[in-house]
Design a protein around this motif. Structure first.
Motif, PDB file in Angstrom:
ATOM      1  N   LYS A 290       2.849  13.835  63.364  1.00 24.64           N
ATOM      2  CA  LYS A 290       2.392  14.124  62.003  1.00 24.64           C
ATOM      3  C   LYS A 290       3.146  15.326  61.449  1.00 24.64           C
ATOM      4  O   LYS A 290       3.310  16.332  62.140  1.00 24.64           O
ATOM      5  N   ILE A 291       3.596  15.199  60.202  1.00 23.24           N
ATOM      6  CA  ILE A 291       4.165  16.331  59.476  1.00 23.24           C
ATOM      7  C   ILE A 291       3.206  16.616  58.326  1.00 23.24           C
ATOM      8  O   ILE A 291       3.048  15.805  57.412  1.00 23.24           O
ATOM      9  N   ARG A 341       3.693   6.163  57.407  1.00 22.05           N
ATOM     10  CA  ARG A 341       2.798   6.115  56.249  1.00 22.05           C
ATOM     11  C   ARG A 341       2.493   7.543  55.814  1.00 22.05           C
ATOM     12  O   ARG A 341       2.797   8.503  56.532  1.00 22.05           O
ATOM     13  N   VAL A 342       1.904   7.666  54.628  1.00 24.76           N
ATOM     14  CA  VAL A 342       1.513   8.982  54.143  1.00 24.76           C
ATOM     15  C   VAL A 342       0.049   8.942  53.717  1.00 24.76           C
ATOM     16  O   VAL A 342      -0.418   7.967  53.137  1.00 24.76           O
ATOM     17  N   GLU A 343      -0.672  10.003  54.077  1.00 22.46           N
ATOM     18  CA  GLU A 343      -2.079  10.150  53.701  1.00 22.46           C
ATOM     19  C   GLU A 343      -2.262  11.505  53.029  1.00 22.46           C
ATOM     20  O   GLU A 343      -1.444  12.413  53.204  1.00 22.46           O
ATOM     21  N   ASN A 344      -3.355  11.647  52.294  1.00 19.75           N
ATOM     22  CA  ASN A 344      -3.665  12.937  51.676  1.00 19.75           C
ATOM     23  C   ASN A 344      -4.187  13.913  52.720  1.00 19.75           C
ATOM     24  O   ASN A 344      -4.990  13.546  53.578  1.00 19.75           O
ATOM     25  N   ASN A 345      -3.735  15.134  52.629  1.00 15.94           N
ATOM     26  CA  ASN A 345      -4.267  16.201  53.459  1.00 15.94           C
ATOM     27  C   ASN A 345      -5.653  16.573  52.908  1.00 15.94           C
ATOM     28  O   ASN A 345      -5.840  16.686  51.703  1.00 15.94           O
ATOM     29  N   ALA A 346      -6.628  16.742  53.782  1.00 15.03           N
ATOM     30  CA  ALA A 346      -8.003  17.054  53.352  1.00 15.03           C
ATOM     31  C   ALA A 346      -8.044  18.343  52.549  1.00 15.03           C
ATOM     32  O   ALA A 346      -8.829  18.481  51.601  1.00 15.03           O
ATOM     33  N   PHE A 352       2.427  13.034  56.626  1.00 12.98           N
ATOM     34  CA  PHE A 352       3.307  11.915  56.972  1.00 12.98           C
ATOM     35  C   PHE A 352       3.101  11.593  58.442  1.00 12.98           C
ATOM     36  O   PHE A 352       3.226  12.483  59.302  1.00 12.98           O
ATOM     37  N   ILE A 353       2.787  10.336  58.718  1.00  9.12           N
ATOM     38  CA  ILE A 353       2.430   9.928  60.075  1.00  9.12           C
ATOM     39  C   ILE A 353       3.432   8.897  60.576  1.00  9.12           C
ATOM     40  O   ILE A 353       3.610   7.827  59.978  1.00  9.12           O
TER      41      ILE A 353
END
Length: 366
Positions: A290-291, A341-346, A352-353
């Motif tokens: 994860k980045i 994939r990319v997700e929102n940081n909480a 980026f995973i």
């Protein structure tokens, strides 16, 4: 939803439009009618037809003149024109072609002939549109490549100029040398991306699988960006599991993916923030990296778009172009049978995973 094909019929006799509409009824085209040349010229920008069926004999402007006007305009000249004429003399047909008509059909109009000529012209128009799209893409691609390569090159030139200043302090001298080295590495990485993307696109890339300590690989990539991060006062944090694991991967490919993601994270992160690189070992021999950045969130509609080649992230005002980095990451990890994939940081920002398999078990099974 597929957009309907639009056809403009220009004829001073509305009965002729009814005939053409009936002959083409089965194809469900979006038909438009104009009773004069002047009116048709006013409608072109609104209708944006894929094809024009144009009668030769009309009172105000005849079909020959209308055809010349349309073909002289760069915005309209790619629209195919089929001339409908009662004239059968070769010299009259030649006039139609000299005016720029793409095809012609004689009256009375036959269903089979009309549909065949319409299909032929629409096929040519589709080929033209595809070629134009490719040319536009190439122009955009060239702009992005020049933009991405110019930044580190400009920094190298500026730093080299500073080094020429007499009596420069040793601290500044070493700082600028480090910047030149860092920019040179970024430039070299971008050129490598271009070369590798060509191989990936045409299926010519062969994985070079070797044993690699994944912990050490991430430490090495983090060290590469220390100077760039320090320059922006960004803290690079590496979270590794206590267990050190040697895996069989293409370390060049995985390293370059991490390199691109870290470069992007620094580019889009605000000063005085942090970037976290995290390594996890999941079930089924899956390695997860994860980045995590704390910049602006990528919107939902952009999360897939950013991995496509040559896409522009217009919503990120401080950096206009994403360039080739993320597209390369997607192509490269898929070649390694992995995913990205990319997700929102909480808190704020993006995660980026990257997930991929250790090839050890696969080789043992073979």
């Amino acid at each position: 939803m597929t957009q309907k094909i639009s056809i403009l019929v220009i004829d001073d006799d509305p009965n002729n439009f009814d005939i053409i509409e009936g002959l083409l009824y089965d194809y469900r085209y979006d038909l438009h009618y104009s009773s004069s040349g002047k009116n048709a010229l006013c409608q072109l920008e609104i209708i944006k037809p894929d094809l024009i069926i144009l009668d030769v004999m009309m009172p105000d402007l005849d079909g020959i003149e209308i055809c010349k006007i349309i073909k002289a305009n760069s915005l309209w000249q790619s629209i195919p024109i089929i001339m409908v004429t009662a004239l059968n003399e070769k010299k009259d047909l030649a006039k139609c072609l000299e005016a720029g008509a793409d095809d012609f059909i004689s009256k009375p109009v036959n269903r089979a002939e009309l549909s065949a000529r319409v299909h032929s012209m629409l096929r040519i128009k589709k080929q033209y549109d595809s070629l134009q799209e490719l040319l536009n893409l190439r122009e955009e691609m060239t702009s992005i490549i020049v933009h991405d390569l110019r930044n580190p090159l400009t920094n190298i030139i500026l730093c080299a100029g500073i080094l020429k200043i007499p009596q420069i302090s040793p601290e500044i001298y070493l700082e600028k040398v480090d910047e030149i080295v860092s920019s040179g590495e970024i430039l070299n990485n971008q050129i490598d991306n271009l070369l590798q993307m060509g191989k990936l696109q045409y299926g010519q890339l062969i994985l070079s699988l070797k044993e690699k300590n994944i912990n050490q690989l991430l430490k090495s990539e983090i060290n590469t960006f220390k100077n760039a991060a320090n320059f922006c006062n960004i803290q690079l944090i590496l979270n590794l599991p206590s267990q050190e694991k040697t895996v069989i991967i293409d370390s060049q490919i995985i390293g370059r993916i991490i390199n691109n993601l870290l470069a992007n994270a620094i580019k889009f992160s605000p000063n005085d923030s942090k970037i976290i690189c995290e390594l996890n070992y999941l079930e089924n021999n899956i390695i997860q990296i994860k980045i995590i950045d704390f910049g602006n969130n990528i919107s939902e509609d952009k999360k897939q778009l950013i991995f496509e080649k040559y896409q522009i992230a217009s919503e990120m005002e401080e950096v206009q172009q994403l360039g080739l980095g993320l597209a390369f990451c997607k192509m490269a990890i898929e070649a390694h049978n992995g995913t990205i994939r990319v997700e929102n940081n909480a808190e704020k920002g993006n995660i980026f995973i990257v997930e991929f398999s250790d090839y050890s078990q696969k080789l043992e099974q073979n």
